[in-house]
Design an enzyme around this catalytic site. Structure first.
Site, PDB file in Angstrom:
ATOM      1  N   LYS A 135       9.035  -0.234   5.764  1.00 24.12           N
ATOM      2  CA  LYS A 135       8.363   1.064   5.761  1.00 24.12           C
ATOM      3  C   LYS A 135       9.315   2.094   5.169  1.00 24.12           C
ATOM      4  CE  LYS A 135       6.369   4.487   8.967  1.00 24.12           C
ATOM      5  NZ  LYS A 135       6.033   4.743  10.382  1.00 24.12           N
TER       6      LYS A 135
ATOM      7  N   LYS B  26       0.836  -1.198   0.000  1.00 22.24           N
ATOM      8  CA  LYS B  26       0.000   0.000   0.000  1.00 22.24           C
ATOM      9  C   LYS B  26       0.868   1.243   0.000  1.00 22.24           C
ATOM     10  CE  LYS B  26      -4.161  -1.618  -0.119  1.00 22.24           C
ATOM     11  NZ  LYS B  26      -5.120  -1.272  -1.182  1.00 22.24           N
ATOM     12  N   GLN B  27       0.271   2.335  -0.424  1.00 17.76           N
ATOM     13  CA  GLN B  27       0.980   3.609  -0.469  1.00 17.76           C
ATOM     14  C   GLN B  27       0.101   4.689   0.145  1.00 17.76           C
ATOM     15  OE1 GLN B  27       3.087   4.591  -4.126  1.00 17.76           O
ATOM     16  NE2 GLN B  27       2.245   6.658  -4.078  1.00 17.76           N
ATOM     17  N   GLY B  28       0.686   5.493   1.043  1.00 14.48           N
ATOM     18  CA  GLY B  28      -0.059   6.563   1.687  1.00 14.48           C
ATOM     19  C   GLY B  28       0.616   7.896   1.484  1.00 14.48           C
ATOM     20  N   ALA B  29       0.150   8.896   2.213  1.00 10.38           N
ATOM     21  CA  ALA B  29       0.652  10.254   2.049  1.00 10.38           C
ATOM     22  C   ALA B  29       2.076  10.399   2.574  1.00 10.38           C
ATOM     23  CB  ALA B  29      -0.270  11.236   2.774  1.00 10.38           C
ATOM     24  N   GLU B  30       2.436   9.589   3.593  1.00 15.59           N
ATOM     25  CA  GLU B  30       3.749   9.735   4.216  1.00 15.59           C
ATOM     26  C   GLU B  30       4.758   8.697   3.740  1.00 15.59           C
ATOM     27  OE1 GLU B  30       4.707  12.201   6.230  1.00 15.59           O
ATOM     28  OE2 GLU B  30       2.747  13.105   5.920  1.00 15.59           O
TER      29      GLU B  30
ATOM     30  N   ASP C 128      -0.546   8.063  18.333  1.00 18.08           N
ATOM     31  CA  ASP C 128      -1.628   7.633  17.427  1.00 18.08           C
ATOM     32  C   ASP C 128      -2.231   6.337  17.948  1.00 18.08           C
ATOM     33  OD1 ASP C 128      -3.351   7.603  15.279  1.00 18.08           O
ATOM     34  OD2 ASP C 128      -1.880   6.846  13.837  1.00 18.08           O
TER      35      ASP C 128
END
Length: 245
Positions: A48, A28-32, A150
């Site tokens: 990561k 998966k790929q996210g904003a960070e 978080d």
């Protein structure tokens, strides 16, 4: 999408992963950043990788990224010293912006367990047991001045354990926002974040956070009264903002 969401998705889909382990498979790929199943030293692991932010000056981007990776690495070390379970940290590649972590292929997230239990409609004991364990772990973190930053049930893995009274060990993940602090307000905010996360993700279990807090009170030995008072103060401020809009 944040890295915390990525972890949840990874542990939902990992059992179906049939890619060869010789390379790195983007999950998966996210904003960070990105999360891979890859290898480190011949061992299958999670990787990561933090993105380079093109809007920042290159030197500043490198500096900030290194600071965040070092902070995350330090969080793994502090958790180990405190007796809080995390995936094993296998290695760090500063130049490649990567952290290599143990891949717990049998684990599920705490969120998955709660969702499954709610669907069955007969899991009060299981949820109470989970809440007690979450309270113990968060209390231990704060007792050692570790702020997670978080706290959600998506950032807690349940790794199966055979032959034990508790059928799993609770493994904390995603320390991208974590830091060390003796400030009780930081701990109060951490608790408030957890409360909001539980109310949002598990509204069918309104007593969940109170069960967690009961256990937390038993296990945090660092300025407990002051921390709870700060949590209640932060909570009141949050309610006031919600009412005012």
């Amino acid at each position: 999408m944040t890295i915390s969401v990525l972890y949840t998705k990874v542990y939902k889909m990992a059992a179906d992963d049939s890619e060869p382990t010789s390379g790195q498979t983007l999950l998966k790929q996210g904003a960070e950043g990105k999360l891979y199943i890859g290898q480190h030293g011949g061992v299958r692991c999670l990787v990561k990788e933090r993105f380079s932010k093109k809007y920042r000056h290159p030197d500043l981007d490198v500096q900030l990224t290194r600071q965040r990776i070092k902070a995350e690495q330090k969080a793994f070390e502090r958790c180990k010293a405190a007796g809080v379970a995390t995936p094993k940290l296998l290695g760090v590649d500063m130049n490649g912006r990567k952290i290599y972590m143990e891949y717990l292929d049998q684990a599920k997230t705490a969120k998955q367990l709660v969702d499954e239990t709610v669907l069955k409609g007969d899991g009060k004991a299981a949820i109470a047991q989970l809440a007690a364990e979450i309270g113990r772990v968060v209390g231990t973190l704060h007792g050692h001045n570790i702020i997670h930053g978080d706290l959600t049930t998506s950032n807690m893995l349940l790794d199966p354990v055979e032959g034990a009274e508790l059928p799993y060990r609770l493994v904390m993940i995603d320390f991208g926002l974590s830091y060390h602090s003796l400030n009780v307000e930081d701990m109060g905010v951490d608790l408030y974040v957890l409360e909001r996360a539980l109310l949002s993700a598990h509204s069918e279990v309104p007593e969940f956070f109170e069960l967690v807090l009961d256990s937390y009170r038993q296990h945090n030995k660092f300025k407990l009264a002051e921390t709870i008072a700060k949590y209640e103060e932060v909570r009141a401020r949050g309610r006031k903002r919600t009412m005012i809009g």
